[in-house]
Scaffold this motif. Structure first.
Motif, PDB file in Angstrom:
ATOM      1  N   THR A  10     -30.673 -15.625  61.590  1.00 28.34           N
ATOM      2  CA  THR A  10     -31.773 -16.583  61.592  1.00 28.34           C
ATOM      3  C   THR A  10     -33.028 -15.863  61.121  1.00 28.34           C
ATOM      4  O   THR A  10     -33.274 -14.729  61.524  1.00 28.34           O
ATOM      5  CB  THR A  10     -32.003 -17.142  63.003  1.00 28.34           C
ATOM      6  OG1 THR A  10     -30.793 -17.756  63.442  1.00 28.34           O
ATOM      7  CG2 THR A  10     -33.117 -18.169  63.025  1.00 28.34           C
ATOM      8  N   VAL A  12     -36.706 -16.175  58.152  1.00 28.67           N
ATOM      9  CA  VAL A  12     -37.223 -16.483  56.827  1.00 28.67           C
ATOM     10  C   VAL A  12     -36.986 -15.277  55.932  1.00 28.67           C
ATOM     11  O   VAL A  12     -37.334 -14.153  56.288  1.00 28.67           O
ATOM     12  CB  VAL A  12     -38.727 -16.823  56.896  1.00 28.67           C
ATOM     13  CG1 VAL A  12     -39.283 -17.068  55.518  1.00 28.67           C
ATOM     14  CG2 VAL A  12     -38.948 -18.019  57.811  1.00 28.67           C
ATOM     15  N   ASP A  13     -36.383 -15.515  54.772  1.00 31.49           N
ATOM     16  CA  ASP A  13     -36.096 -14.443  53.823  1.00 31.49           C
ATOM     17  C   ASP A  13     -36.298 -15.017  52.418  1.00 31.49           C
ATOM     18  O   ASP A  13     -35.473 -15.804  51.940  1.00 31.49           O
ATOM     19  CB  ASP A  13     -34.664 -13.945  54.025  1.00 31.49           C
ATOM     20  CG  ASP A  13     -34.304 -12.771  53.146  1.00 31.49           C
ATOM     21  OD1 ASP A  13     -34.607 -12.798  51.922  1.00 31.49           O
ATOM     22  OD2 ASP A  13     -33.693 -11.817  53.663  1.00 31.49           O
ATOM     23  N   LYS A  14     -37.388 -14.653  51.777  1.00 36.39           N
ATOM     24  CA  LYS A  14     -37.735 -15.226  50.476  1.00 36.39           C
ATOM     25  C   LYS A  14     -36.676 -14.964  49.411  1.00 36.39           C
ATOM     26  O   LYS A  14     -36.377 -15.836  48.603  1.00 36.39           O
ATOM     27  CB  LYS A  14     -39.099 -14.722  50.011  1.00 36.39           C
ATOM     28  CG  LYS A  14     -40.243 -15.274  50.814  1.00 36.39           C
ATOM     29  CD  LYS A  14     -41.574 -14.771  50.307  1.00 36.39           C
ATOM     30  CE  LYS A  14     -42.698 -15.299  51.165  1.00 36.39           C
ATOM     31  NZ  LYS A  14     -44.008 -14.833  50.711  1.00 36.39           N
ATOM     32  N   LEU A  17     -33.698 -17.143  50.104  1.00 35.33           N
ATOM     33  CA  LEU A  17     -34.048 -18.525  49.782  1.00 35.33           C
ATOM     34  C   LEU A  17     -33.997 -18.758  48.275  1.00 35.33           C
ATOM     35  O   LEU A  17     -33.471 -19.755  47.803  1.00 35.33           O
ATOM     36  CB  LEU A  17     -35.437 -18.874  50.332  1.00 35.33           C
ATOM     37  CG  LEU A  17     -35.939 -20.287  50.044  1.00 35.33           C
ATOM     38  CD1 LEU A  17     -34.981 -21.343  50.586  1.00 35.33           C
ATOM     39  CD2 LEU A  17     -37.333 -20.475  50.624  1.00 35.33           C
TER      40      LEU A  17
END
Length: 151
Positions: A10, A12-14, A17
């Motif tokens: 889990t 946020v990973d640019k 993405l």
């Protein structure tokens, strides 16, 4: 059948993405002749659209923000200041966005979402039809998706 283990993370990973979007876009292009035909054409690009109503002092009294994509206008936000409501300004902003989308961007349809306490009746007066209602989004509120054929 071989059992495979996967690690689930889990966060946020640019970069992930970006990769996810690219892979989904490729899968969608492979699966849809319509999306495949759009690749490399102006219809493929999501183009922002803003329509603004300004008062005598250049203060914002109303506005519409959205985008066009694939022959559709998508109205994201429409707001009119309380003191300017009831004079047709919202209808004028929406009509202007539809006119730009149709004449300048080749859109044939429009879509938007609104909550039950916002403006579904307003949009229906402007020729939109409810195509979806999602109850309890959020809890106690119904969200509507409406569409309209332009031109």
């Amino acid at each position: 059948m071989v059992s495979r283990m996967f690690r689930i993370e889990t966060g946020v990973d640019k970069e992930r993405l970006r990769l996810l979007r690219a892979r989904l876009r490729a899968a969608n292009t492979d699966a849809s002749p319509v999306l495949r035909a759009m690749r490399g054409t102006p219809a493929e690009r999501e183009v922002p659209l803003g329509i603004w109503a300004l008062g005598d002092d250049d203060a914002l009294v109303g506005g519409l923000s959205g985008h066009t994509w694939a022959g559709w206008l998508h109205v994201g936000l429409l707001w009119v200041a309380p003191g300017a409501r009831g004079a047709g300004l919202g209808a004028r902003l929406l009509a202007r966005a539809e006119a730009v989308a149709l004449a300048e961007r080749g859109c044939r349809n429009s879509r938007l979402e609104t909550w039950d306490f916002q403006a579904p009746a307003f949009y229906e007066k402007q020729g939109y039809a409810v195509v979806c209602a999602i109850p309890d989004y959020p809890e106690g509120v119904t969200e509507y998706t409406l569409t309209k054929r332009l031109g």
